[in-house]
Design a protein around this motif. Structure first.
Motif, PDB file in Angstrom:
ATOM      1  N   PHE A  69      18.135  47.624  -6.306  1.00  0.00           N
ATOM      2  CA  PHE A  69      18.273  47.190  -7.886  1.00  0.00           C
ATOM      3  C   PHE A  69      19.794  47.211  -8.430  1.00  0.00           C
ATOM      4  CE2 PHE A  69      13.855  49.280  -7.444  1.00  0.00           C
ATOM      5  CZ  PHE A  69      13.281  47.966  -7.605  1.00  0.00           C
ATOM      6  N   LYS A  70      20.406  47.790  -7.555  1.00  0.00           N
ATOM      7  CA  LYS A  70      21.888  47.999  -7.849  1.00  0.00           C
ATOM      8  C   LYS A  70      22.480  48.600  -9.175  1.00  0.00           C
ATOM      9  CE  LYS A  70      22.640  44.809  -4.468  1.00  0.00           C
ATOM     10  NZ  LYS A  70      21.157  44.974  -3.782  1.00  0.00           N
ATOM     11  N   ASN A  71      21.550  49.169  -9.900  1.00  0.00           N
ATOM     12  CA  ASN A  71      22.063  49.945 -11.152  1.00  0.00           C
ATOM     13  C   ASN A  71      22.455  51.166 -10.878  1.00  0.00           C
ATOM     14  OD1 ASN A  71      22.358  51.312 -13.865  1.00  0.00           O
ATOM     15  ND2 ASN A  71      20.556  50.568 -14.459  1.00  0.00           N
ATOM     16  N   PRO A  72      23.981  51.467 -11.110  1.00  0.00           N
ATOM     17  CA  PRO A  72      24.318  52.738 -10.685  1.00  0.00           C
ATOM     18  C   PRO A  72      24.016  54.054 -11.410  1.00  0.00           C
ATOM     19  CG  PRO A  72      26.073  51.401 -11.792  1.00  0.00           C
ATOM     20  CD  PRO A  72      25.008  50.701 -11.610  1.00  0.00           C
ATOM     21  N   ASP A  73      23.197  53.706 -12.668  1.00  0.00           N
ATOM     22  CA  ASP A  73      22.678  54.853 -13.226  1.00  0.00           C
ATOM     23  C   ASP A  73      21.246  55.204 -12.684  1.00  0.00           C
ATOM     24  OD1 ASP A  73      21.729  56.776 -15.230  1.00  0.00           O
ATOM     25  OD2 ASP A  73      21.967  55.465 -17.036  1.00  0.00           O
ATOM     26  N   CYS A  91      17.454  55.914 -13.903  1.00  0.00           N
ATOM     27  CA  CYS A  91      16.568  55.004 -14.222  1.00  0.00           C
ATOM     28  C   CYS A  91      15.386  54.933 -12.937  1.00  0.00           C
ATOM     29  CB  CYS A  91      16.960  53.613 -14.448  1.00  0.00           C
ATOM     30  SG  CYS A  91      17.435  52.484 -13.442  1.00  0.00           S
ATOM     31  N   TYR A  92      15.883  55.242 -11.707  1.00  0.00           N
ATOM     32  CA  TYR A  92      14.890  55.243 -10.669  1.00  0.00           C
ATOM     33  C   TYR A  92      14.240  56.767 -10.560  1.00  0.00           C
ATOM     34  CZ  TYR A  92      18.512  51.650  -9.811  1.00  0.00           C
ATOM     35  OH  TYR A  92      19.230  50.759  -9.688  1.00  0.00           O
ATOM     36  N   ARG A 129      28.946  54.616  -7.235  1.00  0.00           N
ATOM     37  CA  ARG A 129      30.150  53.567  -7.824  1.00  0.00           C
ATOM     38  C   ARG A 129      31.226  53.507  -6.954  1.00  0.00           C
ATOM     39  NH1 ARG A 129      30.670  56.364 -13.517  1.00  0.00           N
ATOM     40  NH2 ARG A 129      31.175  58.167 -11.908  1.00  0.00           N
ATOM     41  N   VAL A 183      24.904  60.128 -17.322  1.00  0.00           N
ATOM     42  CA  VAL A 183      24.606  58.980 -16.362  1.00  0.00           C
ATOM     43  C   VAL A 183      24.763  59.849 -15.071  1.00  0.00           C
ATOM     44  CG1 VAL A 183      25.605  56.904 -15.154  1.00  0.00           C
ATOM     45  CG2 VAL A 183      25.422  57.346 -17.557  1.00  0.00           C
ATOM     46  N   VAL A 211      25.369  59.490 -11.047  1.00  0.00           N
ATOM     47  CA  VAL A 211      25.677  58.370 -10.245  1.00  0.00           C
ATOM     48  C   VAL A 211      25.667  59.099  -8.788  1.00  0.00           C
ATOM     49  CG1 VAL A 211      26.889  57.154 -11.646  1.00  0.00           C
ATOM     50  CG2 VAL A 211      28.126  58.882 -10.449  1.00  0.00           C
ATOM     51  N   PHE A 233      18.869  52.374  -5.448  1.00  0.00           N
ATOM     52  CA  PHE A 233      20.312  51.671  -5.770  1.00  0.00           C
ATOM     53  C   PHE A 233      20.436  50.344  -4.810  1.00  0.00           C
ATOM     54  CE2 PHE A 233      24.505  51.505  -4.719  1.00  0.00           C
ATOM     55  CZ  PHE A 233      25.233  51.075  -6.060  1.00  0.00           C
ATOM     56  N   ASP A 293      16.648  57.828  -4.873  1.00  0.00           N
ATOM     57  CA  ASP A 293      17.558  57.167  -5.800  1.00  0.00           C
ATOM     58  C   ASP A 293      18.662  56.311  -4.821  1.00  0.00           C
ATOM     59  OD1 ASP A 293      18.859  59.312  -4.322  1.00  0.00           O
ATOM     60  OD2 ASP A 293      19.281  60.553  -6.109  1.00  0.00           O
TER      61      ASP A 293
END
Ligand code: EPS
Length: 359
Positions: free
Chosen positions: A111-115, A118-119, A315, A94, A96, A108, A104
């Motif tokens: 979209f708020k996904n800390p992984d 995915c971006y 995070r 992952v 972060v 984030f 990135d």
């Protein structure tokens, strides 16, 4: 999706997914599909100084999935694929830590996904292979109309190459390909290579500019009536859509400093083009004027550095040391081929939209 009028072009694919997929809907019926021409452009996109190890792993080859019959278009959506060979060196991890200058962190925030991977997968320049495949197919179609497009590196890490006359290509293709930076000014390219090597040693990245010329574009392509029909607006919107592109300039970049009496191209009915100069870069009022198209496209330095800048752990929202990942040293040299083929695609689309290519 690209900004187009007649041909809907959709490019999808993750940096390390199984393949890049391109669909082109609205192509005229019965055009010859020259896969070799497109593959040649794909091979050129993989060459040049400043590429990371990834380019040794890939052998980009176009596969036509549908929309063809006996190597000609059928009028159905043309579906193209370019398989990816390399996998992600960080597989399973992952990520972060966001990088300054990269998509990135901004993604984030949205979209708020800390992984962040995915971006990162979708924001990758890998997808420019799809642009080159689609534009590479257009190359022979344009050449059948005597339209030729040629790009080269005009500025690298602050080193400016002497400008070329717009009618000097395409005899310069071999010369460009023999130069590792795709610069045509040998002295400038030697100095630029020194900067590249020094950046490599320091773990840094570099930016620059690509000049693109298009010869044989008929007068009267495009329209001032809206941003969706202006040829300059379509070119600019698509070129800025290339990752790392931050600037597009039409014609003479010095024109902004000149008075109007010096900035504009005086008429001369005796000359073949009716003009004494081409500071406008071949487009006035969003319409091609019969002169060569001339544009310059600026690429920022890639934000993924071998010696990374401090990043942000999203995070904990703390600044932490950046993490080094496999990357390129510059986008400019390979970007030359992306710019060239994107301009081909936009010109071809405009010709179809205005009924100059039919079937
Ligand atoms: C890219 C990073 C590098 C580049 C890649 C774009 O790939 P990797 O992360 O696998 O080392 O080589 O460009 C391409 C794969 C390509 O075909 O242009 C990035 O992060 O955007």
């Amino acid at each position: 999706m690209l900004f187009t009028r007649a041909i809907a072009v959709c490019i999808s694919g993750d940096a390390h997914g199984p393949k890049i997929v391109v669909t082109m809907e609205g192509l005229p019926h019965d055009l010859p599909l020259d896969i070799d021409a497109a593959n040649q452009q794909l091979a050129l996109r993989q060459q040049g100084a400043g590429s990371g190890p990834r380019m040794q792993m890939e052998h980009d080859q176009l596969q036509i999935v549908s929309g063809n019959w006996k190597s000609r278009t059928t009028g159905m959506p043309l579906c193209l694929e370019i398989p990816n060979r390399a996998s992600n060196p960080e597989k399973g991890e992952v990520r972060v830590v966001a990088r300054p200058g990269h998509a990135d962190f901004a993604a984030f925030r949205r979209f708020k996904n800390p992984d962040l991977r995915c971006y990162v997968e979708g924001a990758s320049a890998r997808r420019t292979a799809g642009i080159v495949a689609a534009g590479g197919l257009c190359k022979p179609w344009l050449e059948a109309l005597d339209i030729e497009v040629f790009a080269y590196v005009s500025r690298f890490a602050g080193i400016e190459a002497a400008p070329l006359p717009a009618d000097a290509f395409p005899s310069l293709f071999e010369q460009r390909e023999q130069n590792p930076l795709r610069m045509l000014d040998v002295r400038a390219s030697q100095r630029a290579m020194e900067r590249l090597e020094s950046a490599r040693e320091k773990g840094d990245t570099l930016g620059g500019k690509v000049r693109v010329l298009a010869r044989g574009v008929p007068a009267g392509l495009g329209s001032y009536s809206s941003a969706f029909t202006r040829l300059d607006a379509l070119l600019a919107a698509n070129l800025v859509g290339i990752p790392a592109v931050k600037q597009v300039c039409f014609g003479d970049p010095n024109v902004f400093d000149l008075p109007g009496s010096d900035a504009h191209d005086r008429f001369d009915p005796a000359s073949p083009s009716n003009r004494l100069s081409n500071r406008a870069g071949g487009i006035e009022g969003g319409i091609s004027n019969g002169e060569a198209l001339e544009m310059e496209v600026g690429f920022k330095p890639i934000p993924t550095l071998a010696k990374p800048l401090d990043g942000l752990d999203v995070r904990r929202m703390q600044v932490v040391p950046g993490v080094a990942v496999r990357s390129d040293l510059t986008a400019v040299v390979r970007g030359t081929i992306v710019v060239e083929n994107l301009v081909r695609l936009v010109l071809f689309d405009a010709l179809v939209a205005e009924g100059r290519i039919t079937k």
